[in-house]
Design a protein around this motif. Structure first.
Motif, PDB file in Angstrom:
ATOM      1  N   ARG A  31       0.797  -1.318  -0.039  1.00  0.00           N
ATOM      2  CA  ARG A  31      -0.131  -0.050  -0.058  1.00  0.00           C
ATOM      3  C   ARG A  31       1.102   1.205   0.018  1.00  0.00           C
ATOM      4  O   ARG A  31       2.071   1.074   0.088  1.00  0.00           O
ATOM      5  CB  ARG A  31      -0.937  -0.170   1.279  1.00  0.00           C
ATOM      6  N   PRO A  32       0.446   2.396  -0.151  1.00  0.00           N
ATOM      7  CA  PRO A  32       1.148   3.468  -0.267  1.00  0.00           C
ATOM      8  C   PRO A  32       1.881   3.711   1.065  1.00  0.00           C
ATOM      9  O   PRO A  32       1.525   3.520   2.175  1.00  0.00           O
ATOM     10  CB  PRO A  32       0.132   4.988  -0.469  1.00  0.00           C
ATOM     11  N   ILE A  33       3.076   4.603   1.027  1.00  0.00           N
ATOM     12  CA  ILE A  33       4.018   4.752   2.086  1.00  0.00           C
ATOM     13  C   ILE A  33       3.874   6.480   2.235  1.00  0.00           C
ATOM     14  O   ILE A  33       3.569   7.342   1.483  1.00  0.00           O
ATOM     15  CB  ILE A  33       5.548   4.378   1.620  1.00  0.00           C
ATOM     16  N   THR A  34       3.932   6.684   3.460  1.00  0.00           N
ATOM     17  CA  THR A  34       3.733   8.035   3.867  1.00  0.00           C
ATOM     18  C   THR A  34       5.284   8.646   4.322  1.00  0.00           C
ATOM     19  O   THR A  34       5.989   7.791   5.090  1.00  0.00           O
ATOM     20  CB  THR A  34       2.874   8.272   5.148  1.00  0.00           C
ATOM     21  N   MET A  35       5.614   9.661   3.751  1.00  0.00           N
ATOM     22  CA  MET A  35       6.910  10.468   4.032  1.00  0.00           C
ATOM     23  C   MET A  35       6.456  11.391   4.788  1.00  0.00           C
ATOM     24  O   MET A  35       5.997  12.389   3.947  1.00  0.00           O
ATOM     25  CB  MET A  35       7.747  10.603   2.822  1.00  0.00           C
ATOM     26  N   ILE A  36       7.187  11.714   5.892  1.00  0.00           N
ATOM     27  CA  ILE A  36       6.847  12.800   6.792  1.00  0.00           C
ATOM     28  C   ILE A  36       7.984  13.970   6.566  1.00  0.00           C
ATOM     29  O   ILE A  36       9.146  13.567   6.543  1.00  0.00           O
ATOM     30  CB  ILE A  36       6.772  12.431   8.291  1.00  0.00           C
ATOM     31  N   VAL A  37       7.463  15.017   6.264  1.00  0.00           N
ATOM     32  CA  VAL A  37       8.379  16.158   5.977  1.00  0.00           C
ATOM     33  C   VAL A  37       8.388  17.207   7.245  1.00  0.00           C
ATOM     34  O   VAL A  37       7.153  17.599   7.428  1.00  0.00           O
ATOM     35  CB  VAL A  37       8.154  16.887   4.661  1.00  0.00           C
ATOM     36  N   PRO A  38       9.311  17.569   7.792  1.00  0.00           N
ATOM     37  CA  PRO A  38       9.335  18.300   9.099  1.00  0.00           C
ATOM     38  C   PRO A  38       9.005  19.868   8.837  1.00  0.00           C
ATOM     39  O   PRO A  38       9.019  20.464   9.857  1.00  0.00           O
ATOM     40  CB  PRO A  38      10.808  18.116   9.844  1.00  0.00           C
ATOM     41  N   PHE A  39       8.653  20.411   7.797  1.00  0.00           N
ATOM     42  CA  PHE A  39       8.473  21.664   7.398  1.00  0.00           C
ATOM     43  C   PHE A  39       7.390  21.822   6.576  1.00  0.00           C
ATOM     44  O   PHE A  39       6.955  20.967   5.934  1.00  0.00           O
ATOM     45  CB  PHE A  39       9.814  22.204   6.859  1.00  0.00           C
ATOM     46  N   ALA A  40       6.956  23.093   6.399  1.00  0.00           N
ATOM     47  CA  ALA A  40       5.900  23.589   5.386  1.00  0.00           C
ATOM     48  C   ALA A  40       6.395  23.138   4.003  1.00  0.00           C
ATOM     49  O   ALA A  40       7.477  23.044   3.771  1.00  0.00           O
ATOM     50  CB  ALA A  40       5.537  25.076   5.606  1.00  0.00           C
ATOM     51  N   ALA A  41       5.412  23.040   3.296  1.00  0.00           N
ATOM     52  CA  ALA A  41       5.481  22.889   1.756  1.00  0.00           C
ATOM     53  C   ALA A  41       6.557  23.962   0.949  1.00  0.00           C
ATOM     54  O   ALA A  41       6.082  25.101   1.562  1.00  0.00           O
ATOM     55  CB  ALA A  41       4.247  22.713   0.927  1.00  0.00           C
ATOM     56  N   GLY A  42       7.324  23.632   0.145  1.00  0.00           N
ATOM     57  CA  GLY A  42       8.010  24.720  -0.533  1.00  0.00           C
ATOM     58  C   GLY A  42       9.428  24.884   0.076  1.00  0.00           C
ATOM     59  O   GLY A  42      10.171  25.371  -0.802  1.00  0.00           O
ATOM     60  N   TYR A  68       5.924   1.644   6.523  1.00  0.00           N
ATOM     61  CA  TYR A  68       4.963   2.504   5.793  1.00  0.00           C
ATOM     62  C   TYR A  68       5.051   4.014   6.136  1.00  0.00           C
ATOM     63  O   TYR A  68       4.279   4.783   5.633  1.00  0.00           O
ATOM     64  CB  TYR A  68       3.475   1.862   5.948  1.00  0.00           C
ATOM     65  N   THR A  69       5.930   4.151   7.371  1.00  0.00           N
ATOM     66  CA  THR A  69       6.003   5.685   7.933  1.00  0.00           C
ATOM     67  C   THR A  69       7.308   5.900   7.711  1.00  0.00           C
ATOM     68  O   THR A  69       8.214   5.146   8.731  1.00  0.00           O
ATOM     69  CB  THR A  69       5.199   6.010   9.031  1.00  0.00           C
ATOM     70  N   ILE A  70       7.846   7.001   6.999  1.00  0.00           N
ATOM     71  CA  ILE A  70       9.239   7.157   7.038  1.00  0.00           C
ATOM     72  C   ILE A  70       9.513   8.729   7.036  1.00  0.00           C
ATOM     73  O   ILE A  70       8.177   9.458   6.836  1.00  0.00           O
ATOM     74  CB  ILE A  70      10.303   6.788   5.754  1.00  0.00           C
ATOM     75  N   ALA A  71      10.417   9.261   7.265  1.00  0.00           N
ATOM     76  CA  ALA A  71      10.621  10.728   7.375  1.00  0.00           C
ATOM     77  C   ALA A  71      11.928  11.097   6.851  1.00  0.00           C
ATOM     78  O   ALA A  71      13.018  10.374   6.795  1.00  0.00           O
ATOM     79  CB  ALA A  71      10.707  11.294   8.964  1.00  0.00           C
ATOM     80  N   ILE A  72      11.837  12.204   6.469  1.00  0.00           N
ATOM     81  CA  ILE A  72      13.205  12.979   5.719  1.00  0.00           C
ATOM     82  C   ILE A  72      13.603  13.939   6.716  1.00  0.00           C
ATOM     83  O   ILE A  72      12.904  14.698   7.562  1.00  0.00           O
ATOM     84  CB  ILE A  72      12.883  13.594   4.510  1.00  0.00           C
ATOM     85  N   GLY A  73      15.123  13.799   7.168  1.00  0.00           N
ATOM     86  CA  GLY A  73      15.514  14.715   8.005  1.00  0.00           C
ATOM     87  C   GLY A  73      16.993  15.348   7.566  1.00  0.00           C
ATOM     88  O   GLY A  73      17.494  14.800   6.729  1.00  0.00           O
ATOM     89  N   ASN A  74      17.442  16.089   8.456  1.00  0.00           N
ATOM     90  CA  ASN A  74      18.805  16.570   8.105  1.00  0.00           C
ATOM     91  C   ASN A  74      19.469  16.926   9.572  1.00  0.00           C
ATOM     92  O   ASN A  74      19.174  16.336  10.428  1.00  0.00           O
ATOM     93  CB  ASN A  74      18.789  18.139   7.490  1.00  0.00           C
ATOM     94  N   ALA A  75      20.483  17.622   9.434  1.00  0.00           N
ATOM     95  CA  ALA A  75      21.440  17.682  10.457  1.00  0.00           C
ATOM     96  C   ALA A  75      20.664  18.542  11.516  1.00  0.00           C
ATOM     97  O   ALA A  75      21.048  18.552  12.701  1.00  0.00           O
ATOM     98  CB  ALA A  75      22.713  18.603  10.180  1.00  0.00           C
ATOM     99  N   GLY A  76      19.708  19.508  11.029  1.00  0.00           N
ATOM    100  CA  GLY A  76      19.022  20.219  12.213  1.00  0.00           C
ATOM    101  C   GLY A  76      17.955  19.186  12.695  1.00  0.00           C
ATOM    102  O   GLY A  76      17.968  19.153  14.205  1.00  0.00           O
ATOM    103  N   THR A  77      17.141  18.517  12.136  1.00  0.00           N
ATOM    104  CA  THR A  77      16.027  17.979  12.899  1.00  0.00           C
ATOM    105  C   THR A  77      16.616  16.577  13.453  1.00  0.00           C
ATOM    106  O   THR A  77      16.013  15.957  14.349  1.00  0.00           O
ATOM    107  CB  THR A  77      15.135  17.334  11.655  1.00  0.00           C
ATOM    108  N   ASN A  78      17.814  15.909  12.911  1.00  0.00           N
ATOM    109  CA  ASN A  78      18.147  14.684  13.587  1.00  0.00           C
ATOM    110  C   ASN A  78      19.584  14.777  14.168  1.00  0.00           C
ATOM    111  O   ASN A  78      20.284  13.587  14.495  1.00  0.00           O
ATOM    112  CB  ASN A  78      18.314  13.764  12.335  1.00  0.00           C
ATOM    113  N   ALA A  79      19.985  16.055  14.493  1.00  0.00           N
ATOM    114  CA  ALA A  79      21.381  16.151  15.414  1.00  0.00           C
ATOM    115  C   ALA A  79      21.203  17.422  16.190  1.00  0.00           C
ATOM    116  O   ALA A  79      21.154  17.135  17.364  1.00  0.00           O
ATOM    117  CB  ALA A  79      22.415  16.347  14.425  1.00  0.00           C
TER     118      ALA A  79
END
Length: 324
Positions: free
Chosen positions: A30-41, A88-99
């Motif tokens: 089934r579809p996977i959800t990718m959580i983005v920690p910020f607003a669109a754009g 089925y739920t993953i997140a994209i992160g960076n040095a800010g959100t994950n460190a």
């Protein structure tokens, strides 16, 4: 002889292993959800959508983007850490959100161990851009103006703890200036206010600000990289502008909740590798002055090392930003 209890335990383990392998083989159904920690754009959102589309093609299922802004990305990461560890739920992160966030918000309901690093998908380059009518014309003039007007320059970012905040923090520290850092719920709202001259400047990644610079909606000041960007050839590097101490090269990676099976992680990792090697992603990344990781940088182990390194790095840099 093996006792009946031991036999039952071994049988249960074998059955569980078989079920895990079977689940991974069928994943995703089934579809996977990718959580983005910020607003669109913003940068993370643009990169997430670019990669998710091609990952979906590789996996045979769509990947749905869910923007969850707030608290420099920690609101989204808290939600991701509580998700079922089924891939089925993953997140994209960076040095800010994950460190950096672990220093800035020491009482978070999650830790680095709450996540299973899955794949690094992009390397980014930080830029400082100004409203087009700002009086300083280059970095030297900007620093002189800032020192003559301590605390009066406003630089926007995507929230305390975000990668954009780290660009701002690194910049003002290297420049030795006193500027007011203004947090937003994402990079896009901050950029909008610079375009409208509501604030003086923005700290952002090339992925989301380069088009506005090329369209002359804002004026690029400096890029924290060692070489000029192909999409912004007139924008000087920090060394060329006289501030080599300013370095702003970041990363974006995918994370699953702790407990996600290695087999599912491997499938997601393979899809991410395939995605960033497609012509569609390469072209989009080139347009954004973003680059894909080198082949040996795609592994979960490399992403884990980046997190460990940056947690310590920002613990030292952001000691004064710790919330009581």
């Amino acid at each position: 002889m093996i006792s009946f209890v031991v036999k039952r335990a071994l049988a249960a383990i074998a059955a569980l292993s078989f079920a895990t392998v079977a689940f991974a083989q069928d994943f995703p159904k089934r579809p996977i959800t990718m959580i983005v920690p910020f607003a669109a754009g913003g940068t993370s959102d643009v990169i997430a959508r670019t990669v998710a589309e091609q990952m979906g093609v590789a996996l045979g299922q769509s990947i749905v983007i869910e923007n969850v802004a707030g608290a420099g990305g920690s609101t989204a990461l808290a939600r991701a850490s509580r998700a079922e560890p089924d891939g089925y739920t993953i997140a994209i992160g960076n040095a800010g959100t994950n460190a950096a966030t672990y220093t800035i918000y020491p009482k978070l309901p999650f830790t680095p161990d709450s996540f299973a690093p899955t794949a690094m998908v992009a390397k980014t380059f930080g830029i400082v851009a100004l409203r087009k009518d700002f009086p300083a014309k280059d970095l030297k003039e900007f620093i002189a103006y800032a020192k003559s007007n301590p605390g009066k320059i406003n630089l926007g970012h995507a929230g305390v703890g975000s990668s954009n905040y780290l660009i701002c923090k690194s910049f003002v520290t290297a420049a030795g200036i006193d500027a007011t850092l203004v947090g937003y719920r994402g990079a896009s709202p901050a950029l909008t206010d610079v375009i409208g001259s509501q604030i003086d400047g923005v700290c952002d990644a090339a992925a989301s600000v380069s088009q506005s610079i090329n369209d002359k909606l804002v004026r690029g000041l400096v890029v924290g990289s060692t070489v000029r960007l192909t999409t912004l050839r007139d924008l000087p590097t920090s060394a060329e502008a006289g501030l080599p101490e300013f370095e702003a090269q970041g990363w974006n990676g995918l994370f699953a909740p702790k407990g996600t099976s290695p087999a599912v992680i491997a499938k997601l990792n393979a899809a991410a590798r395939t995605a960033v090697e497609t012509d569609a992603v390469k072209k989009r990344f080139a347009d954004l002055s973003t680059v894909a990781p080198d082949p040996d940088e795609h592994t979960p182990e490399v992403l884990q090392k980046l997190v460990t390194r940056d947690v310590e790095k920002y613990r030292k840099m952001l000691a004064d930003d710790v919330k009581p």
